[in-house]
Design an enzyme around this catalytic site. Structure first.
Site, PDB file in Angstrom:
ATOM      1  N   GLY A 150     -14.530  12.158 -12.994  1.00 16.95           N
ATOM      2  CA  GLY A 150     -15.581  11.510 -12.209  1.00 16.95           C
ATOM      3  C   GLY A 150     -16.250  12.385 -11.170  1.00 16.95           C
ATOM      4  N   ALA A 151     -17.487  12.030 -10.822  1.00 18.21           N
ATOM      5  CA  ALA A 151     -18.188  12.608  -9.663  1.00 18.21           C
ATOM      6  C   ALA A 151     -17.856  11.746  -8.450  1.00 18.21           C
ATOM      7  CB  ALA A 151     -19.693  12.623  -9.916  1.00 18.21           C
ATOM      8  N   TRP A 152     -18.337  12.160  -7.256  1.00 20.86           N
ATOM      9  CA  TRP A 152     -17.909  11.467  -6.044  1.00 20.86           C
ATOM     10  C   TRP A 152     -18.836  10.355  -5.592  1.00 20.86           C
ATOM     11  CZ3 TRP A 152     -22.123  12.645  -3.316  1.00 20.86           C
ATOM     12  CH2 TRP A 152     -22.661  13.940  -3.405  1.00 20.86           C
ATOM     13  N   ASN A 153     -19.963  10.169  -6.250  1.00 18.36           N
ATOM     14  CA  ASN A 153     -20.924   9.235  -5.652  1.00 18.36           C
ATOM     15  C   ASN A 153     -20.640   7.756  -5.942  1.00 18.36           C
ATOM     16  OD1 ASN A 153     -21.599   9.711  -8.310  1.00 18.36           O
ATOM     17  ND2 ASN A 153     -23.805   9.710  -7.955  1.00 18.36           N
ATOM     18  N   LYS A 176      -9.403  11.320 -13.996  1.00 18.06           N
ATOM     19  CA  LYS A 176      -9.290  12.163 -12.800  1.00 18.06           C
ATOM     20  C   LYS A 176     -10.528  11.941 -11.933  1.00 18.06           C
ATOM     21  CE  LYS A 176     -10.625  16.275 -11.788  1.00 18.06           C
ATOM     22  NZ  LYS A 176     -11.107  15.943 -10.437  1.00 18.06           N
ATOM     23  N   GLU A 179     -12.194  14.995  -6.390  1.00 20.00           N
ATOM     24  CA  GLU A 179     -11.301  15.297  -5.261  1.00 20.00           C
ATOM     25  C   GLU A 179     -11.907  14.855  -3.930  1.00 20.00           C
ATOM     26  OE1 GLU A 179     -12.754  17.304  -7.371  1.00 20.00           O
ATOM     27  OE2 GLU A 179     -13.397  19.218  -6.509  1.00 20.00           O
ATOM     28  N   VAL A 230     -24.398  19.961 -13.907  1.00 21.70           N
ATOM     29  CA  VAL A 230     -24.648  20.719 -15.136  1.00 21.70           C
ATOM     30  C   VAL A 230     -23.703  21.924 -15.260  1.00 21.70           C
ATOM     31  CG1 VAL A 230     -26.352  22.115 -16.375  1.00 21.70           C
ATOM     32  CG2 VAL A 230     -27.015  19.909 -15.406  1.00 21.70           C
ATOM     33  N   THR A 232     -20.645  22.339 -14.221  1.00 19.94           N
ATOM     34  CA  THR A 232     -19.329  21.839 -14.647  1.00 19.94           C
ATOM     35  C   THR A 232     -19.413  21.326 -16.079  1.00 19.94           C
ATOM     36  OG1 THR A 232     -18.810  21.220 -12.378  1.00 19.94           O
ATOM     37  CG2 THR A 232     -17.475  20.205 -14.091  1.00 19.94           C
ATOM     38  N   GLU A 250     -22.393  13.099 -18.592  1.00 16.05           N
ATOM     39  CA  GLU A 250     -23.358  12.465 -17.685  1.00 16.05           C
ATOM     40  C   GLU A 250     -23.581  13.438 -16.548  1.00 16.05           C
ATOM     41  OE1 GLU A 250     -25.050   9.824 -17.937  1.00 16.05           O
ATOM     42  OE2 GLU A 250     -24.078   8.673 -19.504  1.00 16.05           O
ATOM     43  N   GLY A 252     -26.398  16.184 -14.121  1.00 19.86           N
ATOM     44  CA  GLY A 252     -27.369  16.085 -13.033  1.00 19.86           C
ATOM     45  C   GLY A 252     -28.799  15.929 -13.500  1.00 19.86           C
ATOM     46  N   CYS A 284     -27.551  10.432  -9.341  1.00 24.18           N
ATOM     47  CA  CYS A 284     -27.925  11.441 -10.339  1.00 24.18           C
ATOM     48  C   CYS A 284     -29.326  11.231 -10.890  1.00 24.18           C
ATOM     49  CB  CYS A 284     -26.923  11.407 -11.468  1.00 24.18           C
ATOM     50  SG  CYS A 284     -26.695   9.754 -12.137  1.00 24.18           S
ATOM     51  N   GLU A 458     -23.655   5.949 -21.792  1.00 20.52           N
ATOM     52  CA  GLU A 458     -22.697   4.992 -21.242  1.00 20.52           C
ATOM     53  C   GLU A 458     -23.362   3.616 -21.262  1.00 20.52           C
ATOM     54  OE1 GLU A 458     -21.313   7.027 -17.504  1.00 20.52           O
ATOM     55  OE2 GLU A 458     -19.485   7.213 -18.694  1.00 20.52           O
TER      56      GLU A 458
HETATM   57  P1  NAD Z   1     -18.993  18.460  -9.988  1.00 19.49           P
HETATM   58  O1  NAD Z   1     -19.579  18.964 -11.235  1.00 19.49           O
HETATM   59  O2  NAD Z   1     -18.742  19.423  -8.883  1.00 19.49           O
HETATM   60  O3  NAD Z   1     -17.578  17.769 -10.272  1.00 19.49           O
HETATM   61  C1  NAD Z   1     -17.460  16.693 -11.172  1.00 19.49           C
HETATM   62  C2  NAD Z   1     -16.016  16.530 -11.573  1.00 19.49           C
HETATM   63  O4  NAD Z   1     -15.624  17.613 -12.419  1.00 19.49           O
HETATM   64  C3  NAD Z   1     -15.025  16.536 -10.406  1.00 19.49           C
HETATM   65  O5  NAD Z   1     -14.049  15.557 -10.644  1.00 19.49           O
HETATM   66  C4  NAD Z   1     -14.414  17.922 -10.477  1.00 19.49           C
HETATM   67  O6  NAD Z   1     -13.114  18.006  -9.944  1.00 19.49           O
HETATM   68  C5  NAD Z   1     -14.385  18.153 -11.967  1.00 19.49           C
HETATM   69  N1  NAD Z   1     -14.332  19.548 -12.403  1.00 19.49           N
HETATM   70  C6  NAD Z   1     -14.844  20.645 -11.787  1.00 19.49           C
HETATM   71  N2  NAD Z   1     -14.621  21.753 -12.535  1.00 19.49           N
HETATM   72  C7  NAD Z   1     -13.962  21.359 -13.653  1.00 19.49           C
HETATM   73  C8  NAD Z   1     -13.466  22.034 -14.797  1.00 19.49           C
HETATM   74  N3  NAD Z   1     -13.613  23.350 -14.962  1.00 19.49           N
HETATM   75  N4  NAD Z   1     -12.860  21.309 -15.754  1.00 19.49           N
HETATM   76  C9  NAD Z   1     -12.718  19.962 -15.629  1.00 19.49           C
HETATM   77  N5  NAD Z   1     -13.165  19.273 -14.553  1.00 19.49           N
HETATM   78  C10 NAD Z   1     -13.784  19.961 -13.580  1.00 19.49           C
HETATM   79  O7  NAD Z   1     -19.930  17.262  -9.522  1.00 19.49           O
HETATM   80  P2  NAD Z   1     -19.902  16.450  -8.154  1.00 19.49           P
HETATM   81  O8  NAD Z   1     -20.374  17.362  -7.080  1.00 19.49           O
HETATM   82  O9  NAD Z   1     -18.613  15.755  -7.998  1.00 19.49           O
HETATM   83  O10 NAD Z   1     -20.988  15.330  -8.429  1.00 19.49           O
HETATM   84  C11 NAD Z   1     -22.343  15.538  -8.293  1.00 19.49           C
HETATM   85  C12 NAD Z   1     -22.987  15.810  -9.636  1.00 19.49           C
HETATM   86  O11 NAD Z   1     -22.703  14.779 -10.546  1.00 19.49           O
HETATM   87  C13 NAD Z   1     -24.490  15.882  -9.549  1.00 19.49           C
HETATM   88  O12 NAD Z   1     -24.969  16.940 -10.331  1.00 19.49           O
HETATM   89  C14 NAD Z   1     -24.931  14.550 -10.125  1.00 19.49           C
HETATM   90  O13 NAD Z   1     -26.227  14.549 -10.656  1.00 19.49           O
HETATM   91  C15 NAD Z   1     -23.898  14.332 -11.171  1.00 19.49           C
HETATM   92  N6  NAD Z   1     -23.813  12.916 -11.517  1.00 19.49           N
HETATM   93  C16 NAD Z   1     -24.270  12.501 -12.742  1.00 19.49           C
HETATM   94  C17 NAD Z   1     -24.237  11.158 -13.088  1.00 19.49           C
HETATM   95  C18 NAD Z   1     -24.745  10.680 -14.422  1.00 19.49           C
HETATM   96  O14 NAD Z   1     -24.402   9.573 -14.804  1.00 19.49           O
HETATM   97  N7  NAD Z   1     -25.539  11.435 -15.143  1.00 19.49           N
HETATM   98  C19 NAD Z   1     -23.730  10.228 -12.178  1.00 19.49           C
HETATM   99  C20 NAD Z   1     -23.272  10.675 -10.945  1.00 19.49           C
HETATM  100  C21 NAD Z   1     -23.318  12.025 -10.627  1.00 19.49           C
END
Ligand code: NAD
Length: 484
Positions: A150-153, A176, A179, A230, A232, A250, A252, A284, A458
């Site tokens: 998951g992301a944090w939002n 997961k 963090e 993107v 990640t 899902e 950015g 997002c 989704e």
């Molecule tokens: P992030 O990419 O930094 O982290 C997302 C998740 O991936 C976290 O849980 C992180 O711990 C995990 N992660 C990081 N590196 C990894 C790896 N190598 N292997 C496996 N897991 C790993 O994103 P963020 O900062 O938490 O969230 C913001 C981003 O999420 C923005 O780009 C936003 O647009 C996107 N987002 C997209 C949607 C959608 O539905 N399209 C919804 C919400 C947020």
């Protein structure tokens, strides 16, 4: 204020602690105080979670869809009853105002559990007639063990948007959370089990990317669903490809919102506000590139500036507050850097963009005008409350510029010309489009991106295809011939 969970992880139907894992402090974004500490999953915890998911899955898949669905629907009911407490926790985890969390987070999570719980009993294969009385049928099978990251939002919503279809289809999940917001998914696991979910089917483990990566790579895992950025997404998709795993990405966006001069101005301003400042811009699908037809530029900017005076920035727990802090100091710094960059590049900061002089991660909603397509603030995802207003003259020009991005998550158009609205929607290179509205995401409608913004969908029936696979069975009714 404290929000310490019973333990860091939820595995095999119960809370589990392992303090050998590195500490993850959880900050309340409104004050910056530490409200909880969880521990990263150690290799032993990761193994426990995957082993329990693997062990529980076959029996779950053997139950009828109706039985599985009943448990999900019961969980939805519990979530609704506890909406207040879950909303408070979501606010503590993310900083989003209670005015939002009380109507969006646990409620949309419950919607997903109810919707996929309802679909579970109706998941079937097909019967296919073939020549000479022969036939074939398909069996819709679960994938096995799914990993959700998951992301944090939207921590509650993401945990449910991934968990509900996965479980409805007969899979097990190891989730997961980010963090940055590790608390809410634990409550989802607790409620699912309270509703009767057998142990092992929905596990939550904590950690940073270093915990996500081994989850994705593990041979016991059949599917990975990531919500994140993107960069990640690229890493996770590549790692999943190595094991030929199913993926949902899902990611950015930098979505366009085109406002024509015939649009209802008040609604268009509402769309721009919803699409840039809801959740303090940490959404997002936000329409952060607002293309405004030149003739209404001044009217749009002045009405927008007036409306922004109504932003109530303050204690997120106060139901009157409608604009909260950024999720973290790190995210706030990213946003402040972009605001400085926008000014350096020559965009005009119309209003906002100032850090508030108080504890926590506060910034006022920012609007830039005279933004051009090549500026960093118009090209890169900021993920904060920063709106870029760009001018345009013709429909063809606006559409071409709107599509000139690597992202393709969402796009919106405001106009009163019926044919133009549909023509522009047809022309958008984006997975989710809006006409005279912005950022709706009900569970009944597919949600997801194209281009670099992701793969898969989704919500809706479409999600079923991403959490199940079809087996084809050929049946011969007569004798079978062969050349010799
Ligand atoms: P992030 O990419 O930094 O982290 C997302 C998740 O991936 C976290 O849980 C992180 O711990 C995990 N992660 C990081 N590196 C990894 C790896 N190598 N292997 C496996 N897991 C790993 O994103 P963020 O900062 O938490 O969230 C913001 C981003 O999420 C923005 O780009 C936003 O647009 C996107 N987002 C997209 C949607 C959608 O539905 N399209 C919804 C919400 C947020």
């Amino acid at each position: 204020m404290k929000a310490q969970p019973t333990a860091s992880h939820f595995i095999n139907g119960r809370y589990v602690e392992d303090k050998a894992g590195a500490e993850i402090p959880v900050y309340y974004p409104a004050t910056g105080e530490v409200i909880a500490v969880v521990h990263e999953a150690t290799p032993a915890i990761i193994d426990q979670a995957l082993a329990s998911a693997k062990a529980a899955q076959a029996q779950w898949a053997a139950m009828s869809g109706t039985e599985r669905g009943r448990i999900l629907r019961r969980a939805a009911d519990i979530m609704r009853v506890r909406n207040h407490d879950l909303s408070v926790l979501e606010t503590l985890d993310t900083g989003k105002p209670y005015q939002e969390t009380s109507v969006v987070d646990a409620t949309s999570g419950a919607d997903a559990l109810e919707y996929f719980g309802g679909l579970a009993g109706g998941l079937t294969g097909q019967h296919i007639r073939l020549p000479d009385g022969n036939w074939a049928y398909t069996i819709r099978e679960p994938l096995g063990v799914c990993v959700g990251i998951g992301a944090w939002n939207y921590p509650t919503q993401i945990a449910c948007w991934k968990g509900a279809p996965a479980l409805a289809c007969g899979n097990a999940m190891v989730f997961k959370p980010s963090e940055t917001t590790p608390l809410c998914a634990l409550k989802v696991a607790e409620i699912l089990h309270e509703a009767g979910l057998p142990a092992g089917l929905y596990n939550v483990i904590q950690g940073r990317g270093g915990v996500g990566a081994p989850l994705v790579a593990d041979a016991r895992v059949n599917k990975v669903s990531l919500t994140g950025s993107v960069p990640t997404g690229r890493k996770v998709y590549a790692a999943a490809a190595d094991g030929m795993k199913h993926v949902t990405m899902e990611l950015g966006g930098k979505s366009p919102l085109i406002i024509f001069d015939d649009a209802d101005l008040e609604s268009a301003v509402s769309g721009a506000i919803l699409g840039n400042f809801y959740s303090s811009g940490q959404v997002c699908s936000n329409g952060t590139r607002v293309f405004v037809q030149r003739g209404i530029k001044q009217a749009f900017l002045s009405r927008l500036s007036e409306r922004l005076q109504n932003a109530v920035i303050g204690d997120p727990m106060d139901p009157a507050t409608n604009f909260g802090p950024m999720v973290s100091e790190g995210q706030l710094q990213i946003v402040l850097n972009y605001i400085a960059k926008g000014q350096d590049e020559g965009a005009q900061l119309v209003c906002g963009g100032q850090r508030l002089d108080k504890p926590g991660y506060w910034i006022t909603p920012a609007v830039f005008a005279d933004v051009t397509d090549d500026m960093a603030i118009a090209r890169e995802e900021i993920f904060g409350p920063v709106m870029s207003v760009l001018d345009f003259d013709t429909e063809a020009e606006a559409l071409a510029r709107a599509n000139d991005t690597e992202f393709g998550l969402a796009a919106g158009v405001f106009t009163n010309d019926l044919q133009r609205a549909h023509r522009v929607a047809e022309g958008f290179e984006a997975g989710t489009c809006y006409i005279n509205t912005y950022n709706d995401a009900p569970v009944e409608v597919p949600f997801g991106g194209s281009k670099m913004s992701g793969v898969g969908r989704e919500n809706s029936h479409a999600a079923i295809a991403h959490y199940s696979q079809l087996k084809s069975v050929f049946v011969r009714m007569g004798a079978l011939e062969a050349p010799f």
